[in-house]
Design an enzyme around this catalytic site. Structure first.
Site, PDB file in Angstrom:
ATOM      1  N   TYR A 165      10.789  -9.972 -24.182  1.00 38.74           N
ATOM      2  CA  TYR A 165      11.351 -10.664 -25.337  1.00 38.74           C
ATOM      3  C   TYR A 165      10.760 -10.084 -26.627  1.00 38.74           C
ATOM      4  O   TYR A 165       9.977  -9.131 -26.594  1.00 38.74           O
ATOM      5  CB  TYR A 165      11.161 -12.173 -25.180  1.00 38.74           C
ATOM      6  N   SER A 209       4.226 -23.843 -15.184  1.00 37.05           N
ATOM      7  CA  SER A 209       4.622 -22.706 -16.006  1.00 37.05           C
ATOM      8  C   SER A 209       5.953 -22.989 -16.704  1.00 37.05           C
ATOM      9  O   SER A 209       6.803 -23.712 -16.160  1.00 37.05           O
ATOM     10  CB  SER A 209       4.757 -21.472 -15.111  1.00 37.05           C
TER      11      SER A 209
END
Length: 355
Positions: free
Chosen positions: A183, A23
């Site tokens: 984000y 990841s």
């Protein structure tokens, strides 16, 4: 019988040797966005450890899109060569190299965690052009952002496409668009952070418009032979926010635009969200999106044991698992997992005597 976790995965013209993916993990170790020896050793070791794909950390598509001044960047051509060095080594170890493209939005211009994690002012190397869908700060100790205007939104869309071109030039074979964890793209998705009254705010169609435009722009420059992933937060874990139903609907809309996999995470939009942490706590998101949106998914979140990961794949809950902290603790986790599950392991010959 072949283990689900160690069955190859074909996506477009790529074949991952197994379903274990590294990841994206921020390392906060750059100067001016340039990858360096740390990234070579960090990502190279994880590729050597037997993962099927290695996704480099959130890489800013514009300077003001960095979480911190120490983030990786892809806003300039000079960022290509250092990443190419890393990706060549990753590929040489048998793993597929990838990268996550990101814009931090209102969570930008913060110090790296071990430097205090506080707002970095322009005088100290930060920036004052922090942007978001609306002029709402993430928290009291974060910058109050400027709401993007139409021209600013257009620049963001173009910047993601330009960064994807650079990723390709560097040798990346998977691009993941970061629309999670509070984000910028996630900020547009959620009604808690998006209070706009134009074509990018209000109802679901408008709030998802920027993500769909970014995907279309990136897919337009990203080769058909290579997969495109999107990471989303499947829920905000907050009243009035983005929901699991919204996530399923978004995944269904992204598949026809050329997205190959939804990386299913959650949270990050608002501070203090009550998240029921536990082993595999986010796997149900991947399972539901895979079943209802009919798109490949990646499962994340406290997946630490080989049998646990194998069961996720065998049960059809996800097509792959993405591990983060567990791989920092045990970089050769895939090799040990293969042994535990009775599967062939891609052990480097230099390390064969240890395995």
């Amino acid at each position: 019988m072949s283990s689900g976790l160690f069955a190859p995965l074909v996506m477009r013209d790529l074949t991952l040797r197994n379903r274990v993916v590294v990841s994206p993990m921020c390392q906060y170790s750059c100067i001016d966005g340039l990858a360096n020896d740390w990234h070579l050793v960090h990502l190279g070791a994880l590729a050597r450890g037997g993962a099927g794909a290695v996704i480099a950390e959130a890489s800013a598509v514009v300077p003001e899109g960095r979480i911190s001044p120490d983030d990786v960047g892809l806003w300039d051509d000079r960022h290509v060569a250092p990443l190419a060095r890393v990706f060549r080594f990753v590929r040489a170890q048998g793993a597929v190299p990838g990268i996550q493209l990101a814009h931090a939005g209102r969570k930008a211009s913060m110090a790296s965690p071990w430097k205090g994690g506080k707002l970095v002012l322009p005088a100290d190397g930060g920036w004052d052009d922090v942007v978001a869908p609306s002029a709402l700060a993430f928290a009291d100790d974060y910058a109050t952002p400027h709401a993007l205007n139409a021209a600013g939104i257009s620049r963001v869309v173009d910047a993601f496409a330009a960064a994807a071109r650079r990723a390709l030039a560097a040798g990346a074979e998977i691009v993941e668009i970061h629309a999670a964890h509070g984000y910028l793209l996630h900020q547009f998705l959620s009604p808690l952070s998006n209070r706009r009254e134009d074509g990018y705010g209000g109802g679901w169609e408008n709030r998802t418009r920027l993500v769909r435009e970014v995907v279309t722009s990136v897919r337009g420059v990203w080769p058909e032979r290579l997969p495109l992933w999107v990471r989303i937060s499947a829920t905000d874990w907050a009243d009035g926010g983005w929901t699991e139903d919204d996530a399923v609907r978004l995944a269904s809309a992204l598949a026809p635009l050329g997205v190959d996999l939804i990386d299913c995470s959650s949270g990050g939009l608002v501070p203090g969200a009550r998240i029921p942490l536990g082993p595999g706590y986010q796997v149900p998101f991947a399972a539901r999106i895979r079943a209802e949106a009919r798109i490949a998914t990646g499962a994340v979140g406290m997946i630490t044991e080989p049998r646990q990961a194998d069961d996720i794949i065998r049960a059809g809950q996800a097509d792959l698992v993405l591990l983060a902290r567990e791989l920092l603790r045990r970089p050769h986790w895939p090799l040990h997992a293969a042994k535990d599950l009775g599967q062939p392991a891609p052990v480097p010959p230099q390390y064969a005597r240890a395995f």
